[in-house]
Write an enzyme that holds these catalytic residues in place. Sequence first.
Site, short mmCIF file in Angstrom:
data_model
loop_
_atom_site.label_atom_id
_atom_site.label_comp_id
_atom_site.label_asym_id
_atom_site.label_seq_id
_atom_site.Cartn_x
_atom_site.Cartn_y
_atom_site.Cartn_z
N ASN A 1 2.16 44.90 75.57
CA ASN A 1 1.13 45.93 75.75
C ASN A 1 1.14 46.38 77.21
O ASN A 1 1.52 45.61 78.09
CB ASN A 1 -0.24 45.34 75.40
N HIS B 1 -1.52 47.77 80.13
CA HIS B 1 -2.97 47.82 80.38
C HIS B 1 -3.21 48.38 81.78
O HIS B 1 -2.54 47.97 82.74
CB HIS B 1 -3.56 46.40 80.27
N SER C 1 -0.51 46.65 84.26
CA SER C 1 0.20 45.42 83.89
C SER C 1 0.88 45.62 82.54
O SER C 1 0.31 46.26 81.65
CB SER C 1 -0.78 44.25 83.72
N ASP D 1 -6.32 41.43 76.25
CA ASP D 1 -5.57 41.59 77.50
C ASP D 1 -5.36 40.28 78.26
O ASP D 1 -5.39 40.24 79.49
CB ASP D 1 -6.29 42.62 78.41
C1 GRF Z 1 -2.92 53.88 79.03
O1 GRF Z 1 -3.70 53.94 80.18
C2 GRF Z 1 -2.60 52.46 78.69
O2 GRF Z 1 -2.47 51.64 79.80
C3 GRF Z 1 -3.81 52.04 77.89
O3 GRF Z 1 -4.14 53.17 77.13
C4 GRF Z 1 -3.70 54.34 77.79
C5 GRF Z 1 -2.84 55.08 76.83
O4 GRF Z 1 -2.43 56.32 77.36
N1 GRF Z 1 -3.52 50.87 77.09
P1 GRF Z 1 -1.26 57.10 76.64
O5 GRF Z 1 -1.67 57.31 75.19
O6 GRF Z 1 -0.02 56.29 76.77
O7 GRF Z 1 -1.17 58.42 77.36
#
Ligand code: GRF
Length: 214
Positions: free
Chosen positions: A104, A106, A133, A142
Amino acid sequence: MDLRVLVMISGRGSNMRSLISNARNYSISAVLSNKPEAAGLEHARGAGIQTYAFASGEHGSVKAMKRAIWEKVGELAPDLIALAGFMLILDQDFVDRWYGKIINIHPSLLPELPGLGTHRRAIEAGHAAHGCSVHYVDGGVDTGPIIAQARLATAAGESEEDLAGRVLALEHRLYPWAVANIAAGFVWLEGRDVKYSREAVSSAKSEGFEIFGG
Ligand code: GRF
């Protein structure tokens, strides 16, 4: 052969796009969303990638939709699952089934600021550093083993929107780096320890990413 990566999204899909356009040692074999209206799906289709969309309405309940999603993932049997803004809470049995093969991204320097609203919370708490991260997914929110982070210095008086934009630009570099290094066999998981080959250590350094463990 390239690692076959399934990307799971719920919304705009900018990280998904970055994974597609920067693919190296891997290919995006499918994109799956729990929101049929997710903007990222259209882009993936345009790129010739197989997409799967799920709607809780069609399945009668979120629980039934989740079951359908977990089944579809099993059928697709990807080599790696990359969550990119996927907003459904994963069930423990699903996480256990895919542990070590599910990652993932984050938008914070974990373990600081898990959960939502990270940019606003970083500003409110007066954090001098912020970033993003990539981590292996475990049963917590997370909390899984961290693969790499990209960090920036917050600017005085910076708006939440500006900070989010700067972190997102880092995300778009960090995620493809992590997936490509996993695909090359340069990053892997042993228990809860992330391991890195010399190649991964040196490319993380030249990209300015921080890595954990050894
Ligand atoms: C990103 O900020 C990611 O870190 C978080 O959700 C957001 C998704 O944005 N988990 P996108 O859909 O990739 O533009």
